[in-house]
Enzyme design. Structure first.
Site: not given
Ligand code: NI
Length: 170
Positions: A52, A101-102, A143-144, A147
């Site tokens: 990210q 999510c960012l 979730h992480e 990525h």
């Molecule tokens: Ni995320």
């Protein structure tokens, strides 16, 4: 302290399979971890994955010692640096809950996840991590780690009626 800009959905760097880390405890790795924490905290995130911020490595951070602004009602998750993770579902039970999510700012969806998982990996020094967790902790890890495998939560949404802008939800 280095706060990075966070890549947004549509950036192809969020769709890569991240590279495993082979050297632990290096100054460079410590710096990347600190940058992730700083960026996550500045954005009030519950977790952040290296891709990210444009780092193509299997590295995520998540958790907090304090209540999170974005998830004030959620249980605390211990602050964790997780490297080269694997996830094994424990049983086949799933549950749906809200995620943001960012990299997908302003939106929320109900996302199905395994209810209980075992996750394994390494800390920044290369020491093994092996935990069995459930609930919000299990959700954040899934979730992480997604990525790192080029998966963003909208790809897992099943009911798009439960996908929308936070500021439009009542
Ligand atoms: Ni995320």
């Amino acid at each position: 302290m280095a706060i990075h800009s966070i890549l947004k959905m549509g950036d192809p760097r969020l769709l890569r399979l991240a590279q495993p880390i082979t050297e632990f405890g290096t100054a460079g790795l410590h710096q990347q971890v600190q940058d992730l924490w700083d960026t996550m905290q500045a954005a009030s995130g519950a977790g952040l994955a290296a891709p990210q911020i444009g780092i193509d490595l299997q590295l995520v951070v998540f958790g907090s010692e304090d209540r999170n602004l974005r998830y004030p009602d959620r249980p605390l998750v211990p602050p964790t640096v997780l490297i080269n993770p694997t996830i094994t579902p424990l049983g086949d039970s799933e549950e749906e809950d809200w995620e943001g999510c960012l990299s997908v700012p302003g939106l929320r969806a109900k996302v199905p996840r395994w209810s209980r998982i075992r996750y394994q990996g390494f800390d920044v020094y290369g020491a093994p991590i092996d935990r069995s967790v459930d609930g919000f902790h299990a959700r954040v890890v899934q979730h992480e780690c997604d990525h790192l495998w080029g998966t963003l939560y909208p790809m897992r949404v099943r009911d798009f009626r439960q996908f929308g802008y936070v500021d439009a939800m009542l």
